[in-house]
Design an enzyme around this catalytic site. Sequence first.
Site, PDB file in Angstrom:
ATOM      1  N   PHE A 188      37.811  38.639  39.405  1.00  0.00           N
ATOM      2  CA  PHE A 188      37.072  37.904  39.464  1.00  0.00           C
ATOM      3  C   PHE A 188      36.911  37.440  40.697  1.00  0.00           C
ATOM      4  O   PHE A 188      37.391  38.295  41.586  1.00  0.00           O
ATOM      5  CB  PHE A 188      37.290  36.486  38.636  1.00  0.00           C
ATOM      6  CG  PHE A 188      37.042  36.354  37.529  1.00  0.00           C
ATOM      7  CD1 PHE A 188      36.351  35.588  36.837  1.00  0.00           C
ATOM      8  CD2 PHE A 188      38.261  37.071  36.596  1.00  0.00           C
ATOM      9  CE1 PHE A 188      36.028  35.774  35.184  1.00  0.00           C
ATOM     10  CE2 PHE A 188      38.568  36.442  35.509  1.00  0.00           C
ATOM     11  CZ  PHE A 188      37.453  36.606  34.697  1.00  0.00           C
ATOM     12  N   GLU A 189      35.907  37.250  42.076  1.00  0.00           N
ATOM     13  CA  GLU A 189      35.893  36.851  43.019  1.00  0.00           C
ATOM     14  C   GLU A 189      37.182  36.147  43.879  1.00  0.00           C
ATOM     15  O   GLU A 189      36.790  36.481  45.118  1.00  0.00           O
ATOM     16  CB  GLU A 189      34.555  36.796  43.555  1.00  0.00           C
ATOM     17  CG  GLU A 189      33.165  37.765  42.973  1.00  0.00           C
ATOM     18  CD  GLU A 189      31.600  36.549  43.536  1.00  0.00           C
ATOM     19  OE1 GLU A 189      32.074  37.350  44.454  1.00  0.00           O
ATOM     20  OE2 GLU A 189      31.662  36.060  43.015  1.00  0.00           O
ATOM     21  N   SER A 190      37.292  35.513  42.739  1.00  0.00           N
ATOM     22  CA  SER A 190      38.490  34.950  43.639  1.00  0.00           C
ATOM     23  C   SER A 190      39.641  35.648  43.805  1.00  0.00           C
ATOM     24  O   SER A 190      41.134  34.816  44.636  1.00  0.00           O
ATOM     25  CB  SER A 190      38.841  33.090  42.938  1.00  0.00           C
ATOM     26  OG  SER A 190      38.570  33.776  41.683  1.00  0.00           O
ATOM     27  N   GLY A 191      40.098  36.636  43.048  1.00  0.00           N
ATOM     28  CA  GLY A 191      41.029  37.332  43.256  1.00  0.00           C
ATOM     29  C   GLY A 191      41.947  37.782  42.074  1.00  0.00           C
ATOM     30  O   GLY A 191      42.151  38.218  42.272  1.00  0.00           O
TER      31      GLY A 191
ATOM     32  N   GLN B 109      42.452  37.158  49.340  1.00  0.00           N
ATOM     33  CA  GLN B 109      41.254  38.016  48.952  1.00  0.00           C
ATOM     34  C   GLN B 109      41.022  39.644  49.809  1.00  0.00           C
ATOM     35  O   GLN B 109      40.172  39.924  49.181  1.00  0.00           O
ATOM     36  CB  GLN B 109      40.575  37.055  49.584  1.00  0.00           C
ATOM     37  CG  GLN B 109      39.843  36.058  49.211  1.00  0.00           C
ATOM     38  CD  GLN B 109      38.722  36.127  48.185  1.00  0.00           C
ATOM     39  OE1 GLN B 109      37.906  36.714  48.530  1.00  0.00           O
ATOM     40  NE2 GLN B 109      38.863  36.141  46.863  1.00  0.00           N
TER      41      GLN B 109
END
Length: 248
Positions: free
Chosen positions: A49-52, A80
């Site tokens: 997920f883009e939030s890490g 990040q």
Amino acid sequence: MNWTKRQIMAIALARQIEDEKSYIIGTGLPLIGATLAKNTHAPNAHFIFESGIFESSPLEVPKSVTDLRLNMQASVLWPQYRYFGFQALSAERNNIDAGFIGGAQIDPYGNINSTCIGEYGHQTSQFSGSGGANGIATFCDTVILMKHQRRRFVEHVDYITSPGWIDGPSGRLERGLIPDKGPRAVITDLGIMRFDDNKRMYLAEYFPGVTRQEIMDNTGFELNTLNAVQSPEPDEYLLDVLVNKVDR
């Protein structure tokens, strides 16, 4: 069972996910489609997920990739910079199969605009920009999610926020991008588009109740529809899982 356009898009998205492969998942429909795949044919797929956050098993679909419910049983909670470093390194190692992105405009070669409408600096509309989409499009294959409208499917995007195939087979290489990574499919509320050997978009499938002509009328550039087939009706089992377990 009756179904909606959003539901058939989620099912089409889930079909792009294979078991035991890794995918970058964003907020919204990608979360729903990915969760559907995880609960059906791809229980061992790996989601980043883009939030890490790497992996997770939330009890219900989170509202976004920053929703704390996404942390449940996650194997990694990255800052990040580690997420971006893993993304770049994975391009060399082919660790990530694809990422899911969207935008306001798309052109025949899958270039995405999520920055502005009109000439940059003199734009008539301003959007939120890239977020993590440019990094995904730069380093990974992509599956693009769009609402199918003539004003969105345009001959030339006003601004390339996330690169597709640029202008053909050698477009990415000539601009210093990874040449064999790029758009794989475009899923809309009307059907599924893919890319030919010239890296130009064509219609692969149209959804039940949709015609080729309707798709052509809602596309602002020439789109090859000759070999398109109608997608099957959504499977009742998948709809039941989607409605009663995934997207309640």
